[in-house]
Design a protein around this motif. Structure first.
Motif, PDB file in Angstrom:
ATOM      1  N   ARG A   5     -21.380 -12.684  44.825  1.00 34.46           N
ATOM      2  CA  ARG A   5     -20.933 -13.405  46.026  1.00 34.46           C
ATOM      3  C   ARG A   5     -21.365 -14.867  45.981  1.00 34.46           C
ATOM      4  O   ARG A   5     -20.597 -15.768  46.334  1.00 34.46           O
ATOM      5  N   LYS A   9     -18.867 -18.417  45.663  1.00 32.73           N
ATOM      6  CA  LYS A   9     -18.976 -19.628  46.470  1.00 32.73           C
ATOM      7  C   LYS A   9     -19.176 -20.853  45.582  1.00 32.73           C
ATOM      8  O   LYS A   9     -18.615 -21.917  45.831  1.00 32.73           O
ATOM      9  N   GLU A  66     -14.920 -11.711  47.678  1.00 32.70           N
ATOM     10  CA  GLU A  66     -16.045 -10.895  48.128  1.00 32.70           C
ATOM     11  C   GLU A  66     -16.476 -10.005  46.972  1.00 32.70           C
ATOM     12  O   GLU A  66     -15.748  -9.829  45.986  1.00 32.70           O
ATOM     13  N   LYS A  78     -18.748  -6.185  46.561  1.00 27.77           N
ATOM     14  CA  LYS A  78     -19.483  -5.122  47.239  1.00 27.77           C
ATOM     15  C   LYS A  78     -19.650  -3.934  46.311  1.00 27.77           C
ATOM     16  O   LYS A  78     -19.047  -3.868  45.232  1.00 27.77           O
TER      17      LYS A  78
END
Length: 241
Positions: free
Chosen positions: A173, A177, A184, A186
């Protein structure tokens, strides 16, 4: 191109190893494909032919990874999306599958062009329980490619049952950025199921990045990121033809 820091002797030894292995497996591969056309089971056919040629465990593993039954080949090839055709598309990434394959590529492991059109490695003694920093270079390579390809969004899915997957998801994550990529990461206890369900839903319009044959068979469109990177780097996979 190969790493410029790799010595000419190492490069030569690697090329010789590839050529010797390829020559040794060409005839068994042809025999296996011929038998599979008659509808015989894949793994018992590989075992039968491998026993005849007295192949090692590693060589048998390579054949099992590379050779596919005829009924799988066309369907999987037709699902493959070109590396240049993902602009403004949603990408769902089979995290460990893609990153560990790219890790093998960067470590100059043998990379094979398989019958169904996908790139796979055969480094079968690796452990998936890797710390985030262990595959940072692989993640950077993947994100660098994606940042240039400009997809709409990128979603990494990691198997929660593998140690430290949560840390890897968090690290990913932060890297998303850093690369200014919308997306995303996960973990999931049912990662394969989620990949197949989301990728198989025509309304989701998502491309799944993976080389896992079972997942490929269940989804609509597939991106082979290691193949895209190899094309960009000018590296040719080994072909058993």
């Amino acid at each position: 191109m190969r790493d410029m820091h790799e010595s000419s002797a190492d490069f030569s030894d690697s090329c010789i190893k590839e050529e010797v292995l390829k020559e040794k497996l060409l005839r068994p591969a042809r025999d296996i494909r011929s038998i599979l056309r008659w509808g015989y089971p894949k793994f018992s056919t590989i075992r039968f032919v491998a026993d005849h040629f007295q192949l090692s465990l590693e060589e048998r593993h390579i054949l099992a990874r590379v050779i596919m039954p005829p009924d799988r080949i066309i369907s999987r090839i037709n699902k493959k999306i070109d590396c240049s055709e993902i602009k403004d598309r949603k990408i769902l990434i089979d995290g460990y599958n893609v990153l560990l394959t790219v890790d093998s590529l960067l470590k100059k492991e043998l990379m094979w062009f398989c019958d169904d059109g996908y790139i796979r490695d055969t480094r079968y003694y690796f452990s998936k329980a890797k710390q985030a920093e262990d595959i940072e270079e692989a993640l950077d390579a993947v994100l660098g490619f994606l940042s240039e390809a400009s997809p709409k969004s990128v979603f990494f899915l990691f198997d929660a049952q593998i140690s430290r997957s949560g840390e890897l998801a968090g690290f990913t994550r932060r890297k998303l950025k850093e690369y200014k990529i919308s997306g995303e990461a996960k973990t999931s206890k049912i990662a394969d199921f989620e990949l197949k369900t989301e990728g198989g839903n025509p309304e989701s319009n998502v491309i799944v990045a993976t080389s896992d044959g079972i997942i490929i068979d269940s989804v609509k469109e597939v991106l082979d990121i290691p193949a895209c990177l190899m094309e960009k780097m000018g590296i040719e996979p080994i072909r058993l033809y």
